[in-house]
Design an enzyme around this catalytic site. Structure first.
Site, mmCIF file in Angstrom:
data_model
loop_
_atom_site.group_PDB
_atom_site.id
_atom_site.type_symbol
_atom_site.label_atom_id
_atom_site.label_comp_id
_atom_site.label_asym_id
_atom_site.label_seq_id
_atom_site.Cartn_x
_atom_site.Cartn_y
_atom_site.Cartn_z
ATOM 1 N N ASP A 49 12.402 -3.420 -0.600
ATOM 2 C CA ASP A 49 12.726 -2.602 0.556
ATOM 3 C C ASP A 49 11.592 -1.594 0.714
ATOM 4 O O ASP A 49 11.453 -0.666 -0.095
ATOM 5 C CB ASP A 49 14.065 -1.893 0.330
ATOM 6 C CG ASP A 49 14.452 -0.976 1.478
ATOM 7 O OD1 ASP A 49 13.623 -0.773 2.398
ATOM 8 O OD2 ASP A 49 15.575 -0.446 1.456
ATOM 9 N N LEU A 50 10.765 -1.767 1.734
ATOM 10 C CA LEU A 50 9.553 -0.961 1.867
ATOM 11 C C LEU A 50 9.837 0.473 2.284
ATOM 12 O O LEU A 50 8.930 1.307 2.256
ATOM 13 C CB LEU A 50 8.601 -1.614 2.864
ATOM 14 C CG LEU A 50 8.106 -3.010 2.463
ATOM 15 C CD1 LEU A 50 7.177 -3.567 3.536
ATOM 16 C CD2 LEU A 50 7.399 -2.972 1.108
ATOM 17 N N LEU A 69 3.249 -7.175 8.053
ATOM 18 C CA LEU A 69 4.007 -7.661 9.199
ATOM 19 C C LEU A 69 5.415 -7.075 9.258
ATOM 20 O O LEU A 69 6.100 -7.215 10.273
ATOM 21 C CB LEU A 69 4.129 -9.190 9.150
ATOM 22 C CG LEU A 69 2.847 -10.008 9.102
ATOM 23 C CD1 LEU A 69 3.186 -11.491 8.952
ATOM 24 C CD2 LEU A 69 2.004 -9.787 10.350
ATOM 25 N N ASN A 110 0.747 -4.993 21.315
ATOM 26 C CA ASN A 110 0.340 -4.635 22.677
ATOM 27 C C ASN A 110 1.209 -3.515 23.238
ATOM 28 O O ASN A 110 0.795 -2.829 24.178
ATOM 29 C CB ASN A 110 0.409 -5.863 23.579
ATOM 30 C CG ASN A 110 1.824 -6.299 23.902
ATOM 31 O OD1 ASN A 110 2.383 -5.943 24.936
ATOM 32 N ND2 ASN A 110 2.419 -7.107 23.023
ATOM 33 N N HIS A 111 2.381 -3.296 22.657
ATOM 34 C CA HIS A 111 3.267 -2.251 23.160
ATOM 35 C C HIS A 111 2.778 -0.845 22.803
ATOM 36 O O HIS A 111 3.329 0.138 23.294
ATOM 37 C CB HIS A 111 4.691 -2.481 22.670
ATOM 38 C CG HIS A 111 5.270 -3.753 23.222
ATOM 39 N ND1 HIS A 111 5.582 -3.907 24.548
ATOM 40 C CD2 HIS A 111 5.549 -4.951 22.636
ATOM 41 C CE1 HIS A 111 6.055 -5.129 24.762
ATOM 42 N NE2 HIS A 111 6.042 -5.775 23.614
ATOM 43 N N TYR A 134 9.559 1.327 19.874
ATOM 44 C CA TYR A 134 8.830 0.348 19.071
ATOM 45 C C TYR A 134 7.321 0.538 19.234
ATOM 46 O O TYR A 134 6.576 0.587 18.247
ATOM 47 C CB TYR A 134 9.247 -1.051 19.496
ATOM 48 C CG TYR A 134 8.405 -2.167 18.907
ATOM 49 C CD1 TYR A 134 8.490 -2.493 17.565
ATOM 50 C CD2 TYR A 134 7.533 -2.894 19.714
ATOM 51 C CE1 TYR A 134 7.717 -3.508 17.028
ATOM 52 C CE2 TYR A 134 6.759 -3.917 19.183
ATOM 53 C CZ TYR A 134 6.858 -4.219 17.842
ATOM 54 O OH TYR A 134 6.090 -5.223 17.318
ATOM 55 N N LYS A 138 4.156 1.679 16.518
ATOM 56 C CA LYS A 138 2.901 0.966 16.268
ATOM 57 C C LYS A 138 1.701 1.898 16.418
ATOM 58 O O LYS A 138 0.699 1.741 15.705
ATOM 59 C CB LYS A 138 2.793 -0.237 17.202
ATOM 60 C CG LYS A 138 3.818 -1.324 16.906
ATOM 61 C CD LYS A 138 3.696 -1.824 15.463
ATOM 62 C CE LYS A 138 4.677 -2.924 15.135
ATOM 63 N NZ LYS A 138 4.531 -3.425 13.752
#
Length: 276
Positions: A49-50, A69, A110-111, A134, A138
């Protein structure tokens, strides 16, 4: 690099990219909360669990590079995004620092620039314009990458992935789709090119619909092999006016009041247009 880790390996993108990546490395360590199916001889699984730094640190022990990812793909639950995308990404970099990992390939999106109008060609040098919680997460990840290069020398290629589905399923995705083998090519560049620092490129195959100036990726040696229109299966219906106006598509509709606003110099409208 010989020993690579992939976080989020059981997810859709990880599942598509693994076959193209594992043939180029000695060992691929798959990190996820769920065990991926069909492990190859040179793959192993580590459950982690990161959002917990100790688990992230243990998972990256003995690794030279990380394909990051893991995270929520989309969504608007900010608390969940904070845990998975914000804290999880920070912990991956801190674990990389502790383990003296040399490089990270970060799956950006791309978002991160989704509120640019579709009529404008942009490059990674243009300011971020996230289109959603989201997309905002990023942007955070790209900034974390820059911080850890400046403070610890960890080199990162952040790939603003367009659409990494099995095939393009809309006119928008035809403009931004990237095949699994083209994405794997960018990942390998991220692990090998000597000029990578805190570098950002767009992840898109050889499309005719140019939304992004991806010249930096080309200078790093990226030569996409697939053309989106050759793989397209159009499935979805018409987009709303807000989605049609911006590169981020439907992500731009979250909490949007229906007024399409263009920033100075974009030239699509002098006055805001109210969408009925």
């Amino acid at each position: 690099m010989r020993r690579i880790a992939m976080t989020g390996a059981a997810g859709r993108v990880g599942t598509l990219v693994r076959p193209f990546l594992r043939q180029h490395v000695e060992h691929l360590r798959l990190i996820d909360v769920h065990e991926p199916a069909d492990l190859a001889e040179n793959e192993s699984f580590v459950g982690a669990d990161l959002s917990k730094l100790d688990e992230a640190t243990a998972a990256l022990a003995g690794i030279e590079g990380v394909v990051h990812l893991a995270g929520l793909a989309g969504g608007v639950d900010m608390n969940a995004i904070l845990q998975a995308n914000v804290l999880g990404t920070y912990n991956v970099y801190e674990a990389a620092r502790i383990n003296e990992v040399e490089r990270v390939v970060y799956a950006s999106s791309n978002h991160a620039t989704g509120f640019y109008p579709r009529g404008q060609i942009i490059s990674p040098l243009d300011p971020m314009r996230p289109d959603s919680p989201y997309g905002l997460s990023k942007c955070w990840g790209e900034l974390v990458a820059g911080l850890y290069y400046d403070t610890s020398g960890i080199r990162t290629l952040s790939i603003r992935i367009g659409n990494a589905g099995t095939y393009p399923n809309s006119e928008r995705s035809i403009a931004i789709w990237i095949s699994a083998r083209d994405l794997a090519q960018l990942v390998r560049i991220g692990f090998s090119h000597p000029s990578i620092a805190a570098t950002v490129v767009y992840g898109v195959s050889d499309t005719d619909e140019k939304w992004w100036d991806n010249g930096l990726a080309a200078r790093l040696g990226y030569q996409p092999q697939d053309r989106p229109r050759d793989h397209a299966h159009i499935e979805d219906g018409a987009e709303g006016a807000v989605a049609r106006a911006f590169q981020g598509g439907g992500f731009c509709e979250f909490n949007h009041d229906g007024t399409i606003r263009m920033r100075d110099g974009e030239g699509l409208a002098k006055n805001p247009e109210t969408v009925s």
